[in-house]
Write a protein that holds these residues in place. Structure first.
Motif, mmCIF file in Angstrom:
data_model
loop_
_atom_site.group_PDB
_atom_site.id
_atom_site.type_symbol
_atom_site.label_atom_id
_atom_site.label_comp_id
_atom_site.label_asym_id
_atom_site.label_seq_id
_atom_site.Cartn_x
_atom_site.Cartn_y
_atom_site.Cartn_z
ATOM 1 N N PRO A 1 5.402 7.134 4.850
ATOM 2 C CA PRO A 1 5.433 5.688 5.017
ATOM 3 C C PRO A 1 6.704 5.067 4.436
ATOM 4 C CG PRO A 1 4.028 6.253 3.165
ATOM 5 C CD PRO A 1 4.493 7.556 3.755
ATOM 6 N N SER A 2 7.425 4.305 5.250
ATOM 7 C CA SER A 2 8.713 3.734 4.841
ATOM 8 C C SER A 2 8.654 2.215 4.891
ATOM 9 C CB SER A 2 9.823 4.240 5.771
ATOM 10 O OG SER A 2 10.994 3.476 5.623
ATOM 11 N N ALA A 3 8.922 1.587 3.757
ATOM 12 C CA ALA A 3 8.904 0.125 3.704
ATOM 13 C C ALA A 3 10.014 -0.474 4.565
ATOM 14 C CB ALA A 3 9.043 -0.344 2.256
ATOM 15 N N ILE A 4 11.185 0.165 4.584
ATOM 16 C CA ILE A 4 12.310 -0.381 5.346
ATOM 17 C C ILE A 4 12.031 -0.320 6.844
ATOM 18 C CG2 ILE A 4 14.752 -0.059 5.910
ATOM 19 C CD1 ILE A 4 15.301 0.712 3.113
ATOM 20 N N SER B 1 5.309 8.136 -0.325
ATOM 21 C CA SER B 1 5.919 7.032 -1.065
ATOM 22 C C SER B 1 6.798 6.231 -0.132
ATOM 23 C CB SER B 1 6.760 7.558 -2.238
ATOM 24 O OG SER B 1 7.497 6.507 -2.829
ATOM 25 N N GLY B 2 6.656 4.919 -0.160
ATOM 26 C CA GLY B 2 7.462 4.086 0.722
ATOM 27 C C GLY B 2 8.736 3.577 0.102
ATOM 28 N N THR C 1 0.830 -1.209 0.000
ATOM 29 C CA THR C 1 0.000 0.000 0.000
ATOM 30 C C THR C 1 0.860 1.254 0.000
ATOM 31 O OG1 THR C 1 -0.173 -0.093 2.427
ATOM 32 C CG2 THR C 1 -1.924 -1.123 1.164
ATOM 33 N N PHE C 2 1.961 1.247 0.751
ATOM 34 C CA PHE C 2 2.843 2.410 0.768
ATOM 35 C C PHE C 2 3.478 2.637 -0.604
ATOM 36 C CE2 PHE C 2 3.905 2.415 5.613
ATOM 37 C CZ PHE C 2 2.610 2.834 5.858
ATOM 38 N N GLY D 1 -4.387 2.760 7.853
ATOM 39 C CA GLY D 1 -3.965 4.083 7.405
ATOM 40 C C GLY D 1 -3.343 4.043 6.021
ATOM 41 N N GLY D 2 -2.493 3.028 5.763
ATOM 42 C CA GLY D 2 -1.883 2.887 4.449
ATOM 43 C C GLY D 2 -2.917 2.631 3.367
ATOM 44 N N ALA D 3 -3.901 1.780 3.679
ATOM 45 C CA ALA D 3 -4.937 1.459 2.692
ATOM 46 C C ALA D 3 -5.795 2.681 2.374
ATOM 47 C CB ALA D 3 -5.814 0.325 3.218
#
Length: 466
Positions: free
Chosen positions: A171-174, A127-128, A80-81, A266-268
């Motif tokens: 939002p951060s994927a890491i 952007s993640g 989602t991010f 929140g991401g969705a």
């Protein structure tokens, strides 16, 4: 042979495979499988009649990993991010953000480069993925900088370095991956990334302004925008602020009381809001299809790395290597802070040969317990700790430090992924050009990391409010 010795041999083999160029996901999965077979066969004294049994148990053990770990709800944040970033690009939010930053900031020395840094920071907030951020702004910002006389190497370096901010700014994927590996609260870690991410952007901006003031014809300021033109540029960029506020409210309720939802929700919702904006801006099926495909490609790459590394991590548990490393670290006579600095320097070296996500996934199962042991343990109080913070706060602080090191590795040769992405987008640039352009930002990153180590409150103030 003792399990720890097997662990060391297999880990050495894994490092050799990575250095020789094998993908981290496959190298880690292979090393984990070989290690599991070795561990179980050793228990049968290497009896050839029992090899089939060892193979069967190893396969069953490894086979449980992908589903049990990747089905974690927290990992659903990652697609989602990433989708938010690609939809924002097709909604035109990136161009609007860059235009607003240019009209408001470009009047300072080196202003267009500074505008690019703050625009990438703003885009990082929806952007993640660092790679996506670098790719987008290589198309938007570099032509603008070249048009007014910037050196093409430095222009590329600004975009590559600015793209790394997406690793820290939620939002951060890491950060999500770190939280899952060390079993910490995703929401607090995402909150902890805001101030260090903004702080990193300010350090980059200060570096650029300093270079513009001391180097002749470095990058002219862009003047001539009226206040009306500046104000007109704000409304098209405001949707990004709306998305950021939406995600923050779901992670942490700024009005007090319980959060409005989970980070996953929140991401969705953030992705859905950006999707509606993209439709309003005229996105049609071809653009939506491209955004979905790019999101799927990046998500599958990340999940594949996670699958392979988790098999290796399962082997490490059988080899008891994490606890052995923790015991060795805590037995050293050096001060805990000096040991921590040595660990961060080791990450800087390791990042020259591995991608950021793979590096963290491979090292955290061993390094994280050692750092927590240095501080006094998971449950230690701040008054009794080595670093002056409780166990949960130390986990958050160390997470931001290693993610910042991962940012650093995204621009270091020879594997700096952001540099390859920028060179791939621009036909007039080589990878060597981009690596030369990011060199000044090594100094900025080193300064940022030093300040985060010296002043943990920069990291911990926001999550301490949650």
């Amino acid at each position: 042979m003792e399990p720890i010795e097997i662990g060391l041999w297999v880990t050495g083999g894994l490092l050799v495979m990575v250095v020789l160029g094998m993908r981290v996901a496959f190298a880690a999965g292979m090393a984990g499988m070989i290690g599991l077979i070795w561990i179980f066969w050793e228990r049968k004294d290497y009896d050839f009649a029992e090899f089939a049994w060892a193979l069967e148990v190893a396969v069953k053990t490894a086979g449980q990993v992908p589903h049990s770990k990747v089905s974690s709800q927290a990992l659903s944040l990652i697609p989602t991010f990433i989708l938010i970033g690609y939809l924002a690009y097709y909604a035109g939010l990136t161009k609007a953000l860059f235009e607003a930053a240019k009209r408001w900031i470009a009047w300072v020395p080196g202003g267009l480069a500074v505008s690019t840094v703050f625009a990438t920071a703003g885009f990082a907030a929806v952007s993640g993925a660092s790679v996506a951020t670098s790719a987008v702004f290589a198309r938007i910002a570099i032509p603008e900088m070249l048009k007014i006389g910037y050196n093409k190497q430095f222009a590329a370096g600004v975009v590559a370095a600015g793209g790394t901010l997406a690793s820290l700014i939620p939002p951060s994927a890491i950060l999500v991956i770190y939280a899952i590996i060390v079993e910490q609260d995703v929401g607090k870690l995402l909150l902890a990334g805001f101030i260090p991410g903004a702080f990193s952007a300010l350090i980059y901006a200060a570096l650029i302004i300093g270079m513009a003031l001391t180097i002749k014809d470095f990058g002219p300021a862009v003047k001539g925008y009226t206040w009306r033109e500046r104000l007109v540029s704000l409304p098209p960029a405001l949707p990004i602020v709306f998305v950021v506020v939406t995600i923050i409210c779901f992670v942490y309720n700024p009005f007090g009381g319980d959060a409005w939802g989970t980070p996953t929700e929140g991401g969705a919702i953030g992705a859905f809001v950006v999707f509606l904006m993209a439709l309003y801006q005229g996105m049609r099926w071809p653009q939506l299809k491209e955004a979905l495909l790019e999101t799927a490609k990046l998500s599958v790459m990340i999940f594949t790395i996670i699958w392979g590394v988790l098999i290796y991590v399962r082997f490490l548990g059988f080899a008891d290597l994490p606890s052995a490393f923790s015991d060795w670290i805590t037995s050293l006579t050096m001060s805990p802070m000096l040991i921590l600095i040595c660990i961060l320097l080791a990450y800087a070296v390791l990042g020259m040969f591995m991608d950021a996500i793979g590096m963290l996934l491979l090292t955290l199962p061993v390094v994280y317990p050692a750092v927590m042991a240095l501080n006094g343990g998971e449950a230690v109080a701040a008054a009794d700790s080595a670093f002056g913070m409780s166990g949960p706060m130390c986990a958050i602080w160390f997470g931001i430090l290693v993610v910042k090191m991962a940012e650093f590795c995204l621009i270091t040769p020879p594997i700096g992924l952001n540099c390859f992405v920028v060179a791939g987008v621009r036909d007039d640039l080589t990878v060597q050009d981009v690596f030369k352009g990011v060199t000044p930002f090594f100094i900025a990153d080193a300064l940022t990391i030093a300040l985060l180590v010296a002043f943990p409150a920069i990291v911990l103030w926001l999550p301490s409010l949650a």
